[in-house]
Design a protein around this motif. Structure first.
Motif, PDB file in Angstrom:
ATOM      1  N   ILE A   1      -0.160   5.514  -0.034  1.00  0.00           N
ATOM      2  CA  ILE A   1      -1.168   6.571  -0.073  1.00  0.00           C
ATOM      3  C   ILE A   1      -0.447   7.911  -0.130  1.00  0.00           C
ATOM      4  O   ILE A   1       0.410   8.204   0.708  1.00  0.00           O
TER       5      ILE A   1
ATOM      6  N   LEU B   1       0.825  -1.205   0.000  1.00  0.00           N
ATOM      7  CA  LEU B   1       0.000   0.000   0.000  1.00  0.00           C
ATOM      8  C   LEU B   1       0.857   1.252   0.000  1.00  0.00           C
ATOM      9  O   LEU B   1       1.857   1.344   0.721  1.00  0.00           O
TER      10      LEU B   1
ATOM     11  N   ALA C   1      -4.945   6.250  -3.055  1.00  0.00           N
ATOM     12  CA  ALA C   1      -4.346   5.012  -2.547  1.00  0.00           C
ATOM     13  C   ALA C   1      -3.954   4.106  -3.710  1.00  0.00           C
ATOM     14  O   ALA C   1      -4.721   3.919  -4.657  1.00  0.00           O
TER      15      ALA C   1
ATOM     16  N   TYR D   1       0.237   0.408   9.636  1.00  0.00           N
ATOM     17  CA  TYR D   1       0.634   1.404   8.645  1.00  0.00           C
ATOM     18  C   TYR D   1       1.894   2.134   9.102  1.00  0.00           C
ATOM     19  O   TYR D   1       2.089   2.370  10.298  1.00  0.00           O
TER      20      TYR D   1
ATOM     21  N   PRO E   1     -11.793   6.417   0.277  1.00  0.00           N
ATOM     22  CA  PRO E   1     -10.996   5.387   0.947  1.00  0.00           C
ATOM     23  C   PRO E   1     -11.440   3.953   0.651  1.00  0.00           C
ATOM     24  O   PRO E   1     -10.786   3.014   1.101  1.00  0.00           O
TER      25      PRO E   1
ATOM     26  N   TRP F   1      -6.695  10.541   6.977  1.00  0.00           N
ATOM     27  CA  TRP F   1      -7.224  10.542   5.613  1.00  0.00           C
ATOM     28  C   TRP F   1      -7.816  11.910   5.274  1.00  0.00           C
ATOM     29  O   TRP F   1      -8.542  12.502   6.072  1.00  0.00           O
TER      30      TRP F   1
ATOM     31  N   ILE G   1      -9.590   1.311   3.031  1.00  0.00           N
ATOM     32  CA  ILE G   1      -8.138   1.418   3.096  1.00  0.00           C
ATOM     33  C   ILE G   1      -7.672   2.050   4.404  1.00  0.00           C
ATOM     34  O   ILE G   1      -6.504   1.933   4.788  1.00  0.00           O
TER      35      ILE G   1
END
Length: 273
Positions: free
Chosen positions: A43, A41, A117, A92, A74, A111, A85
């Motif tokens: 972002i 991932l 993402a 994370y 998201p 967020w 997400i």
């Protein structure tokens, strides 16, 4: 209480995702979600997103792009019917100006409406095929995170994003290496075949006992270190690009999608009316 890893290894995907979303499981995902695609991932704010997408397009081996969110949304609609997400990754990493600033298990408070993402395929996906073939994976059997290393293999830069490839290592019986290569080649969205097998120094790794990420793993006699391109590579590129804010998975702690692991192209079937 943290959900039990051994129990979740036998659980179906909805149960695994529910444990992650609720914060009951915050560990690595190797061996979880059997049959489904795992993903790294990244972002980023929209201002850096296009350059990062170019970086992935130019470096598909370490950065096999399998999904991109709409700006500010998201929910990863192409990877799951209910995949948030902000909560559906066990842990994370938070980067500010290219430096790791902390870790968390939920990013709802971070967020913003300008975020995009990116999901990139992960080698954990093909591990199920290796295990089904009877090829042992030490990190899965011992509940540790696969070792990952910086290498001397250059990636193609894009805008401010530049890096040398990161690889993950699995020590395999020397008689099973060719089989593992053939099996993993079937999963191009999960890095495909290895980039190297044998002498770590040939790809710039000075000490195989000291990974840059993950946990050390033994190299028994009669075994060969085999190295696959790794989705932690973008985290190195993020260090170089130094965006004001970037969120990634914590290495080894992946997003598990609703996409079958053998899919050549990630396509989520439309939900029945």
């Amino acid at each position: 209480m943290t959900a039990d890893f051994d129990r979740l290894r036998q659980a179906d995907l909805p149960e695994v995702r529910a444990a992650i979303r609720a914060g009951r499981y915050t560990g690595h995902t190797a061996g979880l979600g059997r049959g489904y695609l795992q993903a790294n991932l990244v972002i980023l704010p929209e201002a850096q997103a296009l350059d990062f997408m170019r970086f992935c397009q130019r470096n598909p081996k370490p950065c096999p792009l399998v999904g991109v969110s709409d700006t500010g949304d998201p929910m990863m609609h192409t990877l799951g019917r209910d995949l948030d997400i902000r909560s559906d990754v066990p842990a994370y990493n938070i980067y500010r100006h290219g430096r790791l600033d902390g870790t968390t298990t939920d990013i709802a408070d971070l967020w913003t409406d300008d975020m995009v993402a990116f999901a990139l395929g992960c080698s954990f996906t093909f591990e199920h095929a290796l295990m089904q073939a009877g090829i042992p994976l030490w990190h899965v059997g011992n509940d540790t995170t696969v070792p990952m290393f910086r290498t001397s293999i250059p990636c193609v830069p894009a805008g401010p994003f530049a890096a040398h490839m990161v690889v993950s290592m699995r020590a395999l019986p020397e008689g099973r290496v060719d089989e593992a290569v053939a099996l993993s080649r079937r999963y191009p969205l999960a890095h495909g075949a290895p980039v190297h097998a044998g002498d770590p120094a040939a790809i710039g790794i000075a000490d195989i006992a000291r990974p840059d990420w993950g946990d050390p793993a033994p190299l028994p006699g009669g075994h060969v270190p085999v190295f696959w391109a790794c989705g932690v590579t973008p985290q190195v590129a993020i260090e170089a690009a130094a965006p004001p804010l970037c969120i990634t998975h914590r290495p080894g702690h992946m997003l598990i999608a609703d996409i079958p692991e053998a899919a050549e192209v990630p396509v989520l079937a439309p939900q029945a009316a």
